[in-house]
Design a protein around this motif. Sequence first.
Motif, PDB file in Angstrom:
ATOM      1  N   GLY A 157      29.325 -36.000 -79.704  1.00 27.98           N
ATOM      2  CA  GLY A 157      29.810 -35.681 -78.727  1.00 27.98           C
ATOM      3  C   GLY A 157      28.438 -35.817 -77.875  1.00 27.98           C
ATOM      4  N   ALA A 158      27.449 -35.429 -78.443  1.00 33.13           N
ATOM      5  CA  ALA A 158      25.933 -34.330 -77.827  1.00 33.13           C
ATOM      6  C   ALA A 158      25.441 -35.908 -78.094  1.00 33.13           C
ATOM      7  CB  ALA A 158      25.173 -34.206 -78.977  1.00 33.13           C
ATOM      8  N   LEU A 273      37.031 -41.414 -68.810  1.00 35.36           N
ATOM      9  CA  LEU A 273      38.200 -43.330 -68.875  1.00 35.36           C
ATOM     10  C   LEU A 273      36.928 -43.973 -69.746  1.00 35.36           C
ATOM     11  CD1 LEU A 273      39.951 -43.966 -65.836  1.00 35.36           C
ATOM     12  CD2 LEU A 273      40.884 -43.389 -68.224  1.00 35.36           C
ATOM     13  N   GLY A 274      35.478 -43.948 -68.729  1.00 34.30           N
ATOM     14  CA  GLY A 274      34.386 -44.241 -69.091  1.00 34.30           C
ATOM     15  C   GLY A 274      33.659 -43.784 -70.501  1.00 34.30           C
ATOM     16  N   PHE A 275      34.237 -42.409 -70.617  1.00 31.96           N
ATOM     17  CA  PHE A 275      33.477 -42.286 -72.041  1.00 31.96           C
ATOM     18  C   PHE A 275      34.018 -42.840 -73.237  1.00 31.96           C
ATOM     19  CE2 PHE A 275      31.507 -38.116 -70.758  1.00 31.96           C
ATOM     20  CZ  PHE A 275      31.012 -37.939 -70.395  1.00 31.96           C
ATOM     21  N   ALA A 276      35.151 -43.250 -73.102  1.00 25.81           N
ATOM     22  CA  ALA A 276      36.418 -43.921 -73.896  1.00 25.81           C
ATOM     23  C   ALA A 276      36.698 -45.121 -74.290  1.00 25.81           C
ATOM     24  CB  ALA A 276      37.991 -43.215 -73.794  1.00 25.81           C
ATOM     25  N   SER A 292      39.367 -33.607 -83.113  1.00 22.20           N
ATOM     26  CA  SER A 292      38.053 -34.343 -83.217  1.00 22.20           C
ATOM     27  C   SER A 292      37.598 -34.614 -81.956  1.00 22.20           C
ATOM     28  CB  SER A 292      37.980 -35.970 -84.149  1.00 22.20           C
ATOM     29  OG  SER A 292      38.130 -35.607 -86.071  1.00 22.20           O
ATOM     30  N   LEU A 293      37.828 -35.080 -81.141  1.00 23.41           N
ATOM     31  CA  LEU A 293      37.728 -35.095 -79.633  1.00 23.41           C
ATOM     32  C   LEU A 293      38.081 -34.289 -78.715  1.00 23.41           C
ATOM     33  CD1 LEU A 293      40.364 -38.004 -78.858  1.00 23.41           C
ATOM     34  CD2 LEU A 293      38.593 -38.870 -79.308  1.00 23.41           C
ATOM     35  N   LEU A 294      38.045 -33.100 -79.113  1.00 20.51           N
ATOM     36  CA  LEU A 294      38.066 -31.909 -79.003  1.00 20.51           C
ATOM     37  C   LEU A 294      36.252 -31.756 -79.114  1.00 20.51           C
ATOM     38  CD1 LEU A 294      41.045 -29.915 -78.933  1.00 20.51           C
ATOM     39  CD2 LEU A 294      40.438 -30.943 -77.042  1.00 20.51           C
ATOM     40  N   VAL A 295      36.111 -31.953 -80.266  1.00 17.79           N
ATOM     41  CA  VAL A 295      34.477 -31.291 -80.589  1.00 17.79           C
ATOM     42  C   VAL A 295      33.581 -32.460 -80.364  1.00 17.79           C
ATOM     43  CG1 VAL A 295      33.467 -31.112 -82.668  1.00 17.79           C
ATOM     44  CG2 VAL A 295      36.029 -30.228 -82.940  1.00 17.79           C
ATOM     45  N   PHE A 296      34.381 -33.699 -80.010  1.00 21.58           N
ATOM     46  CA  PHE A 296      32.952 -34.693 -79.461  1.00 21.58           C
ATOM     47  C   PHE A 296      32.729 -33.894 -77.851  1.00 21.58           C
ATOM     48  CE2 PHE A 296      32.748 -38.110 -76.603  1.00 21.58           C
ATOM     49  CZ  PHE A 296      31.647 -39.491 -76.927  1.00 21.58           C
ATOM     50  N   ASN A 297      34.046 -33.365 -77.356  1.00 23.51           N
ATOM     51  CA  ASN A 297      33.534 -32.727 -76.248  1.00 23.51           C
ATOM     52  C   ASN A 297      32.802 -31.621 -75.341  1.00 23.51           C
ATOM     53  OD1 ASN A 297      35.520 -34.423 -73.565  1.00 23.51           O
ATOM     54  ND2 ASN A 297      36.426 -34.669 -75.441  1.00 23.51           N
ATOM     55  N   GLU A 301      29.444 -30.820 -73.664  1.00 24.12           N
ATOM     56  CA  GLU A 301      29.446 -30.054 -72.743  1.00 24.12           C
ATOM     57  C   GLU A 301      27.895 -29.046 -73.519  1.00 24.12           C
ATOM     58  OE1 GLU A 301      30.484 -26.721 -69.977  1.00 24.12           O
ATOM     59  OE2 GLU A 301      30.809 -28.942 -69.967  1.00 24.12           O
ATOM     60  N   VAL A 302      27.991 -29.353 -74.259  1.00 26.78           N
ATOM     61  CA  VAL A 302      26.395 -28.823 -74.769  1.00 26.78           C
ATOM     62  C   VAL A 302      25.762 -28.940 -74.479  1.00 26.78           C
ATOM     63  CG1 VAL A 302      25.230 -27.223 -77.005  1.00 26.78           C
ATOM     64  CG2 VAL A 302      28.262 -27.011 -76.683  1.00 26.78           C
TER      65      VAL A 302
END
Length: 352
Positions: A157-158, A273-276, A292-297, A301-302
């Motif tokens: 995600g980062a 939608l673009g991220f996905a 896993s997707l929540l951690v990706f987000n 955010e970080v």
Amino acid sequence: MELEYDLLVVSAADAGDDDPLFQAGTAAFETGDTAAQAAALQGHASAVLRYVSDRFAVTSRGADCRAAQVGDATIGEREGVPYADLLLDWTCPERVDEHVVRSGLFPDGEGYVKGTKTIVTYEIDGRSGSAALDAANPSFSTAQTWYERFGEFFLLGAEHLLTGIDHILFLLALIAGSRRLREIVLAATSFTLAHSVTFMLAALGLVEVPAVVVEPIIALSIAVVAGWHLWGIWRRGEHAADLETAGRGHFSLDRAGWIRLGVVFCFGLVHGLGFAGALGIDEAWSWTLLWSLLVFNVGIEVVQLTIIAVVFPLLFVLRRRAPKAGLWATGVVSAGVSTMGLIWFVQRVSGS
């Protein structure tokens, strides 16, 4: 396995020196004939299987598991792009409770794509989870701990935000137009909450919007958010950074601040939608993938908050010590970002 069709054809044909596969496969791709695409893969199944199994391996206790194709390849579609669907069965020398999965599919050295990431979800012998594989982290063990698995998606995600120039420009537009620290933090958090919702819905296969719709709107959102600040400068001049009316409540936002927050939230829904679409995840619902997707987000955010923590204080000091210079600086940044957003919008609408 779901693999982008045209990439699989050129890679497998090149690796196996199979020119007939390249000719038949690319001809079927150019005409958009899914039946012909499936026939090209079926007619050269051994070359396709050899390419995939040589680069996507499963081992148990250091011993290789042998891959065999089950049935014929079929053709699916994601974001208007054909994908080859292959069902493979790996037979291992003995039954164990830990397997190592390694992916070297579509490496940079082939010269066709850069930075390939393979998303793996698994449920085997009582273990389940998901992992993101790339050149830096090409393998994982099904015995990996939960924090190792989530750590991969946090870093993914980062990295995804840092390498996404359009999302970086959107964030810079938010920073330039924010008058108070709480405004930019609320805007960035609102953006994250919004894109998290649509990102997970799209990744879990519950929402599907074509990329031809999503991508132009993302470009337009960059131009609008940046242009919002330029309009404020034109309308209020040196007072563009002032609150119009004292805000009330815990958030202390004025009317303009609330409207801007709502606009950012709406655009955040589209960015999700673009991220996905960019990540290429489109899986059936599962709690493992959801976490896993929540951690990706969280990783996104970080990075957002880190950029804000670095850039906004510098802007705040500039505005305090040299208000006109601060106004010019934010104006120039907003003008550049807005122009880039409009250029991308035109390019994405025209398909160029």
